[in-house]
Design an enzyme around this catalytic site. Structure first.
Site, PDB file in Angstrom:
ATOM      1  N   TRP A 115       0.807  -1.301   0.102  1.00  0.00           N
ATOM      2  CA  TRP A 115      -0.055  -0.186   0.123  1.00  0.00           C
ATOM      3  C   TRP A 115       0.941   1.203   0.054  1.00  0.00           C
ATOM      4  O   TRP A 115       1.758   1.307   0.572  1.00  0.00           O
ATOM      5  CB  TRP A 115      -0.894  -0.011   1.299  1.00  0.00           C
ATOM      6  CG  TRP A 115      -1.631   1.215   1.596  1.00  0.00           C
ATOM      7  CD1 TRP A 115      -0.777   2.545   2.238  1.00  0.00           C
ATOM      8  CD2 TRP A 115      -2.904   1.713   1.304  1.00  0.00           C
ATOM      9  NE1 TRP A 115      -1.906   3.387   2.352  1.00  0.00           N
ATOM     10  CE2 TRP A 115      -3.320   3.212   1.656  1.00  0.00           C
ATOM     11  CE3 TRP A 115      -3.831   1.155   0.667  1.00  0.00           C
ATOM     12  CZ2 TRP A 115      -4.185   3.700   1.492  1.00  0.00           C
ATOM     13  CZ3 TRP A 115      -5.053   1.684   0.212  1.00  0.00           C
ATOM     14  CH2 TRP A 115      -5.315   3.109   0.700  1.00  0.00           C
ATOM     15  N   ASP A 131      -0.435   9.303   0.517  1.00  0.00           N
ATOM     16  CA  ASP A 131       0.256  10.427   0.365  1.00  0.00           C
ATOM     17  C   ASP A 131       1.728  10.468   0.085  1.00  0.00           C
ATOM     18  O   ASP A 131       2.464   9.841   0.813  1.00  0.00           O
ATOM     19  CB  ASP A 131       0.066  11.463   1.431  1.00  0.00           C
ATOM     20  CG  ASP A 131      -1.259  11.457   2.201  1.00  0.00           C
ATOM     21  OD1 ASP A 131      -2.200  10.499   1.538  1.00  0.00           O
ATOM     22  OD2 ASP A 131      -1.479  11.801   3.214  1.00  0.00           O
ATOM     23  N   GLN A 167       3.620   7.781   2.111  1.00  0.00           N
ATOM     24  CA  GLN A 167       2.623   6.695   3.409  1.00  0.00           C
ATOM     25  C   GLN A 167       2.800   5.524   2.657  1.00  0.00           C
ATOM     26  O   GLN A 167       2.413   5.354   1.500  1.00  0.00           O
ATOM     27  CB  GLN A 167       1.339   7.389   3.287  1.00  0.00           C
ATOM     28  CG  GLN A 167       1.274   8.861   4.016  1.00  0.00           C
ATOM     29  CD  GLN A 167       1.405   8.767   5.708  1.00  0.00           C
ATOM     30  OE1 GLN A 167       0.601   8.432   6.131  1.00  0.00           O
ATOM     31  NE2 GLN A 167       2.405   9.112   5.957  1.00  0.00           N
ATOM     32  N   TRP A 173      -4.282  -0.017   4.015  1.00  0.00           N
ATOM     33  CA  TRP A 173      -3.634   1.071   4.656  1.00  0.00           C
ATOM     34  C   TRP A 173      -3.660   0.527   6.315  1.00  0.00           C
ATOM     35  O   TRP A 173      -4.300  -0.342   6.810  1.00  0.00           O
ATOM     36  CB  TRP A 173      -4.878   2.266   5.013  1.00  0.00           C
ATOM     37  CG  TRP A 173      -4.515   3.333   5.419  1.00  0.00           C
ATOM     38  CD1 TRP A 173      -3.496   4.526   4.755  1.00  0.00           C
ATOM     39  CD2 TRP A 173      -4.189   3.698   6.822  1.00  0.00           C
ATOM     40  NE1 TRP A 173      -3.052   5.488   5.972  1.00  0.00           N
ATOM     41  CE2 TRP A 173      -3.588   5.077   7.236  1.00  0.00           C
ATOM     42  CE3 TRP A 173      -4.536   2.975   8.133  1.00  0.00           C
ATOM     43  CZ2 TRP A 173      -3.403   5.658   8.297  1.00  0.00           C
ATOM     44  CZ3 TRP A 173      -4.235   3.673   9.547  1.00  0.00           C
ATOM     45  CH2 TRP A 173      -3.736   5.102   9.525  1.00  0.00           C
ATOM     46  N   SER A 196       1.202  11.910   7.351  1.00  0.00           N
ATOM     47  CA  SER A 196       2.080  12.851   6.528  1.00  0.00           C
ATOM     48  C   SER A 196       2.780  13.782   7.272  1.00  0.00           C
ATOM     49  O   SER A 196       2.394  14.625   8.212  1.00  0.00           O
ATOM     50  CB  SER A 196       0.859  13.317   5.575  1.00  0.00           C
ATOM     51  OG  SER A 196       0.775  12.260   4.686  1.00  0.00           O
ATOM     52  N   ARG A 225      -2.945  17.501  11.826  1.00  0.00           N
ATOM     53  CA  ARG A 225      -2.191  16.684  11.057  1.00  0.00           C
ATOM     54  C   ARG A 225      -1.597  17.425  10.006  1.00  0.00           C
ATOM     55  O   ARG A 225      -1.995  18.553   9.352  1.00  0.00           O
ATOM     56  CB  ARG A 225      -2.638  15.161  10.978  1.00  0.00           C
ATOM     57  CG  ARG A 225      -4.016  15.372   9.857  1.00  0.00           C
ATOM     58  CD  ARG A 225      -4.339  13.672   9.781  1.00  0.00           C
ATOM     59  NE  ARG A 225      -5.456  13.898   9.097  1.00  0.00           N
ATOM     60  CZ  ARG A 225      -6.555  13.752   9.488  1.00  0.00           C
ATOM     61  NH1 ARG A 225      -7.094  13.952  10.903  1.00  0.00           N
ATOM     62  NH2 ARG A 225      -7.825  13.624   8.734  1.00  0.00           N
ATOM     63  N   ASP A 226      -0.456  17.013   9.392  1.00  0.00           N
ATOM     64  CA  ASP A 226       0.100  17.226   7.974  1.00  0.00           C
ATOM     65  C   ASP A 226       0.984  18.488   8.001  1.00  0.00           C
ATOM     66  O   ASP A 226       0.269  19.504   7.467  1.00  0.00           O
ATOM     67  CB  ASP A 226      -0.788  17.126   6.926  1.00  0.00           C
ATOM     68  CG  ASP A 226      -1.819  15.909   7.119  1.00  0.00           C
ATOM     69  OD1 ASP A 226      -1.245  14.859   7.510  1.00  0.00           O
ATOM     70  OD2 ASP A 226      -2.802  15.844   6.422  1.00  0.00           O
ATOM     71  N   GLU A 235      -6.620  18.813   5.323  1.00  0.00           N
ATOM     72  CA  GLU A 235      -5.523  17.733   5.341  1.00  0.00           C
ATOM     73  C   GLU A 235      -4.549  18.457   4.359  1.00  0.00           C
ATOM     74  O   GLU A 235      -4.796  19.219   3.430  1.00  0.00           O
ATOM     75  CB  GLU A 235      -5.946  16.363   4.770  1.00  0.00           C
ATOM     76  CG  GLU A 235      -7.018  15.742   5.728  1.00  0.00           C
ATOM     77  CD  GLU A 235      -7.312  14.346   5.173  1.00  0.00           C
ATOM     78  OE1 GLU A 235      -7.311  13.519   6.231  1.00  0.00           O
ATOM     79  OE2 GLU A 235      -7.533  14.045   4.152  1.00  0.00           O
TER      80      GLU A 235
END
Ligand code: DQQ
Length: 496
Positions: free
Chosen positions: A19, A22, A38, A46, A82, A145-146, A200
């Site tokens: 898998w 991002d 990722q 995932w 991420s 996040r990110d 995101e």
């Protein structure tokens, strides 16, 4: 070419199995392109989210390294989510990434290369002071996040944005730091929208008006335009504006997020969680995006893999400064081999013309049409109409082709995409470029003003069985001004 794996690509980035999602922290450092992503090292779905790491000298051929980050510490045990890289003075590259901690709270962490003299930066060490930031005050634990690439302001402080949702509004939270290790939240976010939920993977960067040159993320100059991109609703939306680095405020020029059907997206198909970086070797900004699968999870388990990265795109602002333009990086020319060419050929209405001698399943096709007769065109109000809905209603099922007819398989997504293209057909040619690579078709309309990426899972038209056609679905004749189609060589993606 693999008979058993007809959906694996020839020149798009994908690891041999498992898998990916991002793109994370792409950067050019010491003559080497780094792409992190990722990655689940243990399977095609995932989970176990790590930072896969590959390097390249030409953005085409890749060497696969061991994951740079794996979920092992209490602050990232449920996933190394991420983030981005920044090259601090030194030069000192750093990774800022989100960890999903023991309690499934999202926290921000730092990692640095173990050995700066290793040209490939194979090993990364996590900072002893992690986590740097935890979700406090009005930030919900699952909505933080990110982190973006950092940029430096005139006060010598570095800034980053982090994706969030505050009081129900999609938000780019702003943080500043003197050294990259200790970060403080600014009183105001860089930007937010009451029209969207969680943001995101925010990206924020300057673009140079008047040419295709890219700018370093920290570049500051009079009249510089900035782009803010946020990922939500499975799409990549962007706004253009002016950034005041002293007040740390961003003012949108033109359409704000989600106020109109003509709100700009990087891509109107399957393309998400993208990330751009400044390529100092070629003074350009390069964009990568995750192109997920449109087949089922059980298909992914059978294939043993899921997810692709888009072909890297140069990105710049259009000459009218209203929207972004994207175009596959020029290195792609090195993969072109056998060519077929047509110039100035009339294509009457409802005609389908076969393009011979090209490997249609692995091709780069550029075509331009001129319309000679505009007397019977249909007028539509672009503000009132969603182009995807319009295209889905008026699909090409009678005499042409669209994603709805891309496979006889039942359990694959065959949505029809659509986008408007800002051009004057009386004075400009209608141009289309498509990168076709087995199960992905990346299309660039009007020299890159509108892009649509699709995934296709043909059962019959696979490998050598695929054929390429140019067609006219209308009732009036058009002229093919030029058509160039190339078979494409395979890129090498190998472990080191
Ligand atoms: N994917 C990552 C998150 C990000 C999301 C997790 C976007 O960090 O928000 O794999 O696709």
């Amino acid at each position: 070419m693999d008979e058993l794996q007809p959906y694996r690509t020839g020149f798009h980035f994908q690891p041999p199995k498992n898998w990916i999602n991002d793109p994370n922290g792409p950067m050019y450092f010491n003559g080497v392109y780094h792409l992190f992503y990722q990655y689940n090292p243990y399977g095609p779905l995932w989970g176990n989210i790590s930072w896969g790491h590959s390097i390249s000298y030409d953005l085409l051929n890749w060497f696969l390294l061991e994951p740079a980050l794996s979920p092992k510490e209490p602050y990232d045990i449920n996933g190394c989510l991420s983030g981005s890289t920044t090259i601090l003075p030194g030069p000192q590259p750093i990774i800022l990434y989100t960890g999903q901690d023991l309690n499934n709270s999202q926290v921000q962490n730092l990692a640095i290369p173990k050995n700066l003299s290793d040209p490939l930066l194979k090993d990364w060490i996590k900072w002893s002071g992690n986590p740097l930031l935890t979700p406090i005050d009005d930030i919900k634990p699952g909505q933080f996040r990110d982190p973006s690439t950092a940029w430096i302001g005139p006060d010598g402080k570095w800034r980053i944005v982090i994706g969030s949702e505050i009081n129900g509004h999609g938000t780019a939270l702003l943080y500043h730091s003197r050294n990259g290790t200790s970060w403080t939240r600014s009183k105001n976010p860089l930007y937010f929208s009451s029209k969207t939920g969680m943001w995101e993977c925010p990206d924020f960067y300057p673009v140079s008006s008047g040419d295709k040159k890219g700018l370093d993320t920290s570049f500051e100059g009079n009249n510089t335009i900035h782009v803010l991109k946020a990922s939500f609703n499975n799409r990549e939306y962007y706004v253009i504006g002016n950034y005041d680095p002293i007040k740390d405020q961003f003012f949108v020029i033109g359409n704000d997020f989600m106020v109109s059907n003509t709100q700009f997206q990087y891509d109107y198909g399957r393309f998400y969680a993208s990330k751009s970086f400044y390529d100092s070797a070629n003074q350009r900004r390069v964009l990568w995006g995750w192109v997920n699968e449109g087949d089922s999870q059980s298909d992914d388990v059978k294939k043993g893999w899921s997810g692709l990265q888009s072909f890297p795109r140069s990105i710049w602002i259009s000459s009218n400064r209203k929207q972004l333009v994207q175009w596959p990086v020029d290195e792609i020319h090195k993969l072109r081999t056998k060519r077929f060419n047509i110039t100035n050929r009339e294509l009457p209405g409802s005609v389908l013309l076969k393009i011979p001698s090209i490997t249609a399943s692995q091709a780069d096709v550029e075509v331009s049409f001129s319309l000679t007769n505009l007397s019977e065109i249909e007028l539509i109000d672009s503000e009132a109409i969603d182009p995807q809905i319009l295209c889905s209603q008026k699909n090409a099922s009678i005499s042409g082709s669209d994603q709805s007819r891309s496979s006889i398989a039942q359990d694959v997504d065959k949505s029809i995409y659509g986008a408007f293209l800002d051009l004057d057909p009386l004075h400009e040619k209608i141009r289309l470029r498509s990168l076709i690579d087995h199960s992905i078709v990346e299309s660039f309309g009007g020299k890159g003003l509108s892009c649509i990426t699709a995934r296709v899972y043909p059962k019959l038209a696979i490998n050598e069985q695929a054929e390429l056609y140019v067609f006219n679905n209308g009732t009036q004749s058009v002229t093919i001004s030029t058509l160039n189609a190339w078979s494409m060589k395979e890129a090498q993606i190998v472990p080191i």
